[in-house]
Design a protein around this motif. Structure first.
Motif: not given
Length: 133
Positions: A106-129
């Protein structure tokens, strides 16, 4: 009445924004996936230069996080960086890179989720993993 935590200190997880003092720990985690970084950096750039720059050049959109276990050891990291150099679209598309020092449930999923939640609060429209396996 508060009771002591039943989660062992080594199992506890803290995700925090990385800084220049984390460079050595980030590089140790990267050693696990050294083959992944070959070819992903300009040939004249050393891995330490790349991450030193990533840790120093954070802003409100593009950030770098480290995951620490309960003993304070960095066990993984997540970086949200610009996907391209086009100044018009630079703030619209990001690349999320995850790197774990060891297999973890679950560590990888936790880190990615953290980044995506941050990205949702920014002007970003696309995030590639990008996740080394």
């Amino acid at each position: 009445m508060l009771r002591p935590s039943t989660i062992s200190p080594a199992s506890r997880l803290l995700i925090r924004q990385g800084n220049a003092s984390d460079l050595g720990s980030v590089l140790r985690v990267c050693e696990t996936h050294a083959e992944y970084w070959d070819g992903h950096l300009p040939s004249e750039m050393r891995l330490s230069d790349y991450f030193e720059r990533a840790l120093a050049c954070q802003d409100e959109v593009f950030q770098f996080w480290v995951a620490e276990n309960g003993n304070g050891a960095v066990i993984g990291w997540e970086m949200l960086s610009a996907f391209g150099v086009d100044p018009v679209n630079r703030r619209l598309t990001a690349e999320a890179t995850t790197c774990l020092g060891q297999q973890s449930s679950g560590l990888g999923r936790t880190l990615v989720t953290h980044a995506l939640r941050h990205a949702a609060r920014t002007p970003l429209q696309y995030v590639y993993a990008r996740t080394p396996t």
